[in-house]
Design a protein around this motif. Structure first.
Motif, PDB file in Angstrom:
ATOM      1  N   GLY A  83      41.693  47.976  41.592  1.00 54.06           N
ATOM      2  CA  GLY A  83      40.938  46.944  42.298  1.00 54.06           C
ATOM      3  C   GLY A  83      39.581  47.315  42.824  1.00 54.06           C
ATOM      4  O   GLY A  83      39.131  46.744  43.827  1.00 54.06           O
ATOM      5  N   GLY A  84      38.877  48.237  42.176  1.00 56.56           N
ATOM      6  CA  GLY A  84      37.517  48.561  42.602  1.00 56.56           C
ATOM      7  C   GLY A  84      36.512  47.533  42.136  1.00 56.56           C
ATOM      8  O   GLY A  84      36.693  46.892  41.093  1.00 56.56           O
ATOM      9  N   ARG A  85      35.436  47.375  42.880  1.00 56.92           N
ATOM     10  CA  ARG A  85      34.431  46.365  42.535  1.00 56.92           C
ATOM     11  C   ARG A  85      33.815  46.628  41.164  1.00 56.92           C
ATOM     12  O   ARG A  85      33.631  45.717  40.362  1.00 56.92           O
ATOM     13  CB  ARG A  85      33.327  46.341  43.596  1.00 56.92           C
ATOM     14  N   ALA A  86      33.484  47.903  40.885  1.00 52.60           N
ATOM     15  CA  ALA A  86      32.816  48.222  39.625  1.00 52.60           C
ATOM     16  C   ALA A  86      33.729  47.950  38.430  1.00 52.60           C
ATOM     17  O   ALA A  86      33.269  47.474  37.382  1.00 52.60           O
ATOM     18  CB  ALA A  86      32.370  49.678  39.634  1.00 52.60           C
ATOM     19  N   ILE A  87      35.040  48.241  38.586  1.00 50.82           N
ATOM     20  CA  ILE A  87      35.977  48.012  37.489  1.00 50.82           C
ATOM     21  C   ILE A  87      36.082  46.524  37.190  1.00 50.82           C
ATOM     22  O   ILE A  87      35.991  46.091  36.034  1.00 50.82           O
ATOM     23  CB  ILE A  87      37.358  48.597  37.838  1.00 50.82           C
ATOM     24  N   VAL A  88      36.257  45.733  38.240  1.00 49.17           N
ATOM     25  CA  VAL A  88      36.379  44.286  38.050  1.00 49.17           C
ATOM     26  C   VAL A  88      35.113  43.719  37.424  1.00 49.17           C
ATOM     27  O   VAL A  88      35.164  42.917  36.479  1.00 49.17           O
ATOM     28  CB  VAL A  88      36.682  43.584  39.392  1.00 49.17           C
ATOM     29  N   ALA A  89      33.952  44.139  37.919  1.00 50.20           N
ATOM     30  CA  ALA A  89      32.686  43.627  37.391  1.00 50.20           C
ATOM     31  C   ALA A  89      32.502  44.011  35.927  1.00 50.20           C
ATOM     32  O   ALA A  89      32.040  43.202  35.109  1.00 50.20           O
ATOM     33  CB  ALA A  89      31.531  44.157  38.223  1.00 50.20           C
ATOM     34  N   SER A  90      32.882  45.239  35.552  1.00 51.70           N
ATOM     35  CA  SER A  90      32.695  45.674  34.168  1.00 51.70           C
ATOM     36  C   SER A  90      33.621  44.921  33.210  1.00 51.70           C
ATOM     37  O   SER A  90      33.217  44.561  32.096  1.00 51.70           O
ATOM     38  CB  SER A  90      32.922  47.186  34.050  1.00 51.70           C
TER      39      SER A  90
END
Length: 424
Positions: A83-90
């Motif tokens: 649930g990290g922001r960068a993972i979700v955004a990518s």
């Protein structure tokens, strides 16, 4: 071809897990592009998700649900990401690059469920209420709607109305045929009246909005009666300024508190006096009188004989002032037991305003359709002319079908051919 949509279905990151949903005809293809292969249906599998260049985006649990037996009625894929922001955004960025995929609009997953018959309108509205529920009673009512209990009741009404209408139509159109002989003991007027009674009983219960807005309890009375002190004691916090100076409270002060799953809107008001030269105080008194008229319950801290009709007569400061027989209850902010007793009295007086514990309630939009159906059923029950009776029943069926968001004509035809053998 219908667009395939995707969106984050869990809370916004950062979080332990982020659930990304993909729904539509290209859902499996999107999963295959990211994961390289498709897992077995409805089986959680660990997969490495990669972008078009082959770089690792995340290692995630993936589940695919072939339609139509899914939440949306379409092919559906869930990506359980870290649930990290960068993972979700990518992952969102990579999905947006795939042909035929786009980010979902707000509520679009539920809209597709409605379009594909996985939900009806009442269930969809219940789901929206569930997402906004803040108290136990709101949650209970929303669950009843989203899980189909309210829809089941509405469908029962529609089935009964369609059955009565179908019988009347059949008697009018085919009454001289043997297959549609009059049924002994069948009385469309009395059946329509009985259904109208059931709908009217449901309309007499509180609405969903009533439950959401809660019960308005207004503290009122003359200056220095102890209203603000009692207001703070009921809230168990210092929300209102309390001083020995007369007229400290000059405007309306509101606060919401939940008790036993029911929201209460407590309102502290300016002290009531005959007249004042202070323009601000005059406005505050005018607002107080208006709130008294509109309140569900008034906690009246003045002379009992002056209490409004919707009042609980409270003897405040009972550790200093002796209550009279005309008071309903005595309180002191310095004696917690008396404040608890006042809450009990408020609950006993007001609980009926938000209904019982069966979890059944209708929204105002739904209640309008119910009221229209009830009026048509009443007209049918009081009508002797079969043609006019049939018209009222047809309209009642239409209103009940609108309540559920379905086709009234199809429902009546189903009832007609289910009950009679007309296909010669």
């Amino acid at each position: 071809m219908t667009d395939t949509i995707f969106a984050l279905s869990s809370g916004r990151p950062p979080a332990a897990i982020a659930v990304m949903r993909i729904s539509g005809p290209r859902a499996d293809a999107a999963l295959g592009t990211l994961a390289g292969s498709l897992p077995a249906p409805r089986t959680a599998s660990l997969r490495a998700l990669r972008d078009q260049a082959g770089d690792l985006l995340d290692r995630a649990l993936v589940i695919r649900f072939p339609g139509p037996a899914t939440a949306t009625g379409e092919d559906l894929v869930e990506l359980h990401l870290h649930g990290g922001r960068a993972i979700v955004a990518s992952v969102e960025q990579e999905l947006s690059r795939l042909p035929g995929l786009r980010l979902a609009q707000p509520g679009e997953f539920t809209r597709r469920a409605l379009q594909h018959g996985r939900l009806d309108v009442i269930q969809a509205e219940g789901l929206a209420d569930l997402l906004e529920a803040e108290t136990e009673s709101q949650r209970r009512v929303a669950i009843a709607a989203s899980e189909g209990r309210v829809s089941q009741t509405a469908r029962e009404w529609l089935g009964r109305a369609a059955d009565i209408a179908a019988r009347v139509e059949a008697e009018l159109d085919f009454g001289d045929e043997d297959d549609v002989a009059s049924h002994a003991g069948y009385h469309p007027a009395s059946d329509a009246g009985a259904l109208a009674c059931d709908i009217e009983y449901a309309l007499a219960q509180p609405s969903v909005e009533r439950l959401r807005d809660g019960i308005t309890v207004v503290l009122a009375g003359p200056r220095n009666a102890g209203k603000s002190s009692l207001f703070n004691a009921l809230l168990q916090r210092d929300a209102a300024i309390v001083t020995p100076i007369a007229g400290t409270t000059r405007d309306v002060l509101e606060a919401v508190v939940s008790r036993a799953g029911i929201p209460y809107r407590l309102v502290d008001t300016a002290g009531l006096i005959g007249d004042t030269t202070d323009e601000v105080e005059r406005i505050g008194i005018s607002r107080a009188r208006d709130l008294i008229d509109r309140a569900d319950l008034v906690l009246w801290l003045g002379v009992p004989d002056d209490a409004p009709s919707n009042a609980l007569k409270v003897a405040s400061q009972c550790d200093h002032r002796r209550p009279t027989d005309e008071h309903d209850i005595a309180t002191s902010v310095h004696v917690p037991e008396t404040v608890d007793a006042l809450w009990t009295a408020i609950d006993q007086r007001c609980r009926s305003y938000v209904g019982g514990s069966d979890g059944m309630a209708f929204r105002e939009r739904q209640r309008e359709d119910m009221a229209s159906a009830g009026r048509e059923l009443r007209c049918a029950a009081n009508e002797d002319d079969p043609l006019l009776q049939a018209e009222h029943l047809r309209l009642a069926t239409r209103w009940l079908a609108r309540l559920l968001g379905i086709d009234a004509a199809e429902e009546m035809l189903d009832a007609l051919f289910r009950r009679f053998c007309l296909g010669k």
